[in-house]
Design a protein around this motif. Structure first.
Motif, PDB file in Angstrom:
ATOM      1  N   ASP A 153      13.494  16.337   2.475  1.00  0.00           N
ATOM      2  CA  ASP A 153      13.180  16.874   3.779  1.00  0.00           C
ATOM      3  C   ASP A 153      11.952  16.563   2.964  1.00  0.00           C
ATOM      4  N   ALA A 154      10.963  17.566   2.494  1.00  0.00           N
ATOM      5  CA  ALA A 154       9.786  17.134   1.920  1.00  0.00           C
ATOM      6  C   ALA A 154       9.044  16.327   1.616  1.00  0.00           C
ATOM      7  N   LEU A 155       9.990  15.258   0.697  1.00  0.00           N
ATOM      8  CA  LEU A 155      10.239  13.924   0.954  1.00  0.00           C
ATOM      9  C   LEU A 155       9.501  13.290   1.844  1.00  0.00           C
ATOM     10  N   THR A 156      10.729  13.472   2.899  1.00  0.00           N
ATOM     11  CA  THR A 156       9.911  12.039   3.967  1.00  0.00           C
ATOM     12  C   THR A 156       9.165  13.080   4.420  1.00  0.00           C
ATOM     13  N   LEU A 157       8.175  13.837   4.683  1.00  0.00           N
ATOM     14  CA  LEU A 157       7.401  14.503   5.306  1.00  0.00           C
ATOM     15  C   LEU A 157       6.389  14.345   4.850  1.00  0.00           C
ATOM     16  N   VAL A 158       6.119  13.988   2.937  1.00  0.00           N
ATOM     17  CA  VAL A 158       4.745  13.290   2.091  1.00  0.00           C
ATOM     18  C   VAL A 158       4.914  12.054   3.003  1.00  0.00           C
ATOM     19  N   SER A 159       6.346  11.269   2.639  1.00  0.00           N
ATOM     20  CA  SER A 159       5.605  10.090   3.027  1.00  0.00           C
ATOM     21  C   SER A 159       5.216   9.674   4.309  1.00  0.00           C
ATOM     22  N   MET A 160       5.570  10.607   5.685  1.00  0.00           N
ATOM     23  CA  MET A 160       5.010  10.522   6.585  1.00  0.00           C
ATOM     24  C   MET A 160       3.832  10.604   6.868  1.00  0.00           C
ATOM     25  N   ILE A 161       2.875  11.459   5.748  1.00  0.00           N
ATOM     26  CA  ILE A 161       2.013  11.715   5.697  1.00  0.00           C
ATOM     27  C   ILE A 161       0.990  10.564   5.208  1.00  0.00           C
ATOM     28  N   LEU A 162       1.623   9.794   4.497  1.00  0.00           N
ATOM     29  CA  LEU A 162       1.093   8.698   3.830  1.00  0.00           C
ATOM     30  C   LEU A 162       0.871   7.541   4.601  1.00  0.00           C
ATOM     31  N   TRP A 163       2.142   7.564   5.424  1.00  0.00           N
ATOM     32  CA  TRP A 163       2.021   6.590   6.554  1.00  0.00           C
ATOM     33  C   TRP A 163       1.325   6.698   7.014  1.00  0.00           C
ATOM     34  N   ALA A 164       0.962   7.616   7.421  1.00  0.00           N
ATOM     35  CA  ALA A 164      -0.522   8.145   8.842  1.00  0.00           C
ATOM     36  C   ALA A 164      -1.689   7.737   7.777  1.00  0.00           C
ATOM     37  N   CYS A 165      -2.031   8.250   6.713  1.00  0.00           N
ATOM     38  CA  CYS A 165      -3.053   7.396   6.053  1.00  0.00           C
ATOM     39  C   CYS A 165      -3.442   6.767   6.124  1.00  0.00           C
ATOM     40  N   TYR A 166      -1.738   5.491   5.792  1.00  0.00           N
ATOM     41  CA  TYR A 166      -2.108   3.382   5.649  1.00  0.00           C
ATOM     42  C   TYR A 166      -2.961   3.770   7.539  1.00  0.00           C
ATOM     43  N   THR A 167      -2.008   4.304   8.366  1.00  0.00           N
ATOM     44  CA  THR A 167      -2.715   3.601   9.991  1.00  0.00           C
ATOM     45  C   THR A 167      -4.137   4.273   9.993  1.00  0.00           C
ATOM     46  N   VAL A 168      -4.161   5.626   9.705  1.00  0.00           N
ATOM     47  CA  VAL A 168      -6.058   5.467  10.031  1.00  0.00           C
ATOM     48  C   VAL A 168      -6.933   4.795   8.980  1.00  0.00           C
ATOM     49  N   PHE A 169      -6.624   4.477   7.871  1.00  0.00           N
ATOM     50  CA  PHE A 169      -7.287   3.381   7.115  1.00  0.00           C
ATOM     51  C   PHE A 169      -7.278   1.766   7.431  1.00  0.00           C
ATOM     52  N   LEU A 170      -6.124   1.666   8.374  1.00  0.00           N
ATOM     53  CA  LEU A 170      -6.267   0.148   8.962  1.00  0.00           C
ATOM     54  C   LEU A 170      -7.426   0.386  10.095  1.00  0.00           C
ATOM     55  N   ARG A 171      -7.506   0.928  10.378  1.00  0.00           N
ATOM     56  CA  ARG A 171      -9.126   1.425  11.155  1.00  0.00           C
ATOM     57  C   ARG A 171     -10.314   1.693  11.212  1.00  0.00           C
ATOM     58  N   MET A 172     -10.270   1.593   9.487  1.00  0.00           N
ATOM     59  CA  MET A 172     -11.359   1.991   9.398  1.00  0.00           C
ATOM     60  C   MET A 172     -11.497   0.300   8.460  1.00  0.00           C
ATOM     61  N   ARG A 173     -11.035  -1.023   8.144  1.00  0.00           N
ATOM     62  CA  ARG A 173     -10.528  -1.876   8.219  1.00  0.00           C
ATOM     63  C   ARG A 173     -12.063  -2.844   8.401  1.00  0.00           C
ATOM     64  N   ARG A 174     -12.703  -3.405   7.756  1.00  0.00           N
ATOM     65  CA  ARG A 174     -13.748  -4.633   8.061  1.00  0.00           C
ATOM     66  C   ARG A 174     -14.374  -6.005   7.172  1.00  0.00           C
ATOM     67  N   ASP A 175     -13.071  -5.895   6.663  1.00  0.00           N
ATOM     68  CA  ASP A 175     -12.850  -7.103   5.650  1.00  0.00           C
ATOM     69  C   ASP A 175     -12.291  -8.331   6.261  1.00  0.00           C
ATOM     70  N   PRO A 176     -12.242  -9.987   5.617  1.00  0.00           N
ATOM     71  CA  PRO A 176     -11.946 -10.733   6.522  1.00  0.00           C
ATOM     72  C   PRO A 176     -10.972 -11.365   6.497  1.00  0.00           C
ATOM     73  N   LEU A 177      -9.852 -10.036   6.030  1.00  0.00           N
ATOM     74  CA  LEU A 177      -8.649 -11.384   5.658  1.00  0.00           C
ATOM     75  C   LEU A 177      -8.034 -11.332   7.279  1.00  0.00           C
ATOM     76  N   ASP A 178      -6.765 -12.237   6.720  1.00  0.00           N
ATOM     77  CA  ASP A 178      -6.015 -12.490   7.810  1.00  0.00           C
ATOM     78  C   ASP A 178      -4.628 -11.654   7.945  1.00  0.00           C
ATOM     79  N   THR A 179      -4.111 -11.074   7.962  1.00  0.00           N
ATOM     80  CA  THR A 179      -2.504 -10.677   7.946  1.00  0.00           C
ATOM     81  C   THR A 179      -1.814 -11.174   7.015  1.00  0.00           C
ATOM     82  N   PRO A 180      -1.443 -12.439   6.848  1.00  0.00           N
ATOM     83  CA  PRO A 180      -0.862 -12.429   5.421  1.00  0.00           C
ATOM     84  C   PRO A 180      -1.341 -12.972   4.375  1.00  0.00           C
ATOM     85  N   GLU A 181      -3.005 -12.895   4.377  1.00  0.00           N
ATOM     86  CA  GLU A 181      -3.193 -12.259   3.118  1.00  0.00           C
ATOM     87  C   GLU A 181      -3.979 -11.036   2.950  1.00  0.00           C
ATOM     88  N   PHE A 182      -3.801 -10.400   3.625  1.00  0.00           N
ATOM     89  CA  PHE A 182      -4.199  -8.430   3.965  1.00  0.00           C
ATOM     90  C   PHE A 182      -2.223  -7.517   2.882  1.00  0.00           C
TER      91      PHE A 182
END
Length: 292
Positions: A153-182
């Motif tokens: 359960d603790a590892l799953t929570l860590v995984s969810m924290i990482l996924w939340a971090c991924y989601t937040v950093f997605l909003r910070m993207r400014r690169d020109p890559l399209d979805t497959p390239e990304f």
């Protein structure tokens, strides 16, 4: 009402739910590092032939900030998040683990404050508290004893924290890559991040050979729960809208519980129900405060 978007939405959610059940079912057949690396190789192998020409041209235009964000996205979304998710299935049930999916919006809210500068209001803090009470209910099986909190359960929570971090950093993207390239770049970074994990598994005698069952599970994770589900989700969001599609994400734990009962003989307990109700209540409270 057109039926096709809803059918594709149902298939997408089932593919994502099935990934938790598959990871739990084959935990003795394939190591977490190998499962993650294999999934990345399959995804990159399918996408790279279609994007490599344009990708190399666009990579030269990336600045230092773009590379840093892509590296963090590779760590939090393409590598460590996945390997920890598979490792968690060695220690907890798919039923318990999948219920923590609903806590991800709370972690996104908490990370948005320092990374995006978004203010958290009192009502949102109340929602966070209610959601974490639900997490405690599931993790301690309703006994509220720290010793009862499963390492899975603790590892799953860590995984969810990482996924939340991924989601937040997605909003910070400014690169020109399209979805497959990304996706190719993020997966490539993910492979670099988990290379030490693979080395550790090899040095400590973890089985790294691919059995037939492990190979099938890895292919399902790569093609089914990643490529097909990602394409399906993109289609659904375009047809139904992000808000309407997003509200259906909480069906994934429900589908996983049903599939775990059918294929893994896992029975949901009373604390699973109490915990998920508290988590959803906290998410609803935080979300309503943000809309206000």
């Amino acid at each position: 009402m057109r039926v096709m978007p809803w059918l594709i939405l149902l298939a997408t959610l089932l593919l994502w739910a099935g990934n938790w059940v598959v990871a739990r079912a084959v935990r003795a057949e394939i190591s977490p590092g190998l499962a993650t690396a294999g999934r990345i190789f399959v995804v990159v192998g399918i996408l790279a032939p279609f994007v490599w020409r344009s990708l190399f041209a666009r990579l030269r235009a990336l600045g230092a900030r773009d590379w840093k964000i892509l590296a963090v996205l590779g760590l939090s979304g393409g590598g460590l998040h996945l390997v920890i998710q598979w490792l968690a299935m060695h220690y907890t049930t798919a039923t318990s683990a999948t219920l923590y999916l609903s806590i991800a919006p709370v972690f996104i809210l908490l990370l948005a404050r320092p990374l995006l500068g978004e203010r958290i209001h009192a009502r949102q803090w109340a929602g966070v508290l209610v959601s974490f009470c639900g997490v405690a209910f599931i993790g301690t099986q309703g006994r509220f004893a720290l010793a009862a909190f499963n390492v899975g359960d603790a590892l799953t929570l860590v995984s969810m924290i990482l996924w939340a971090c991924y989601t937040v950093f997605l909003r910070m993207r400014r690169d020109p890559l399209d979805t497959p390239e990304f996706l190719v770049v993020v997966c490539s970074f993910g492979l670099l991040w988990i290379a030490p994990w693979l080395a550790w598994e090899a040095l400590h005698g973890v089985t790294l050979h691919l059995s037939r069952t492990g190979t099938i599970a890895m292919l399902y994770s790569a093609i089914g729960s990643f490529l097909l589900a990602y394409a399906g989700w993109s289609y659904v969001v375009r047809r139904l809208g992000a808000a309407r599609a997003g509200t259906t994400m909480h069906l994934i734990p429900a589908f996983t519980v049903l599939m775990a009962r059918a294929y893994l003989d896992e029975w949901p307990q009373w604390y699973h129900g109490a915990g998920i109700l508290l988590i959803l209540a906290g998410v609803a409270l935080s979300s309503s405060a943000r809309r206000a």
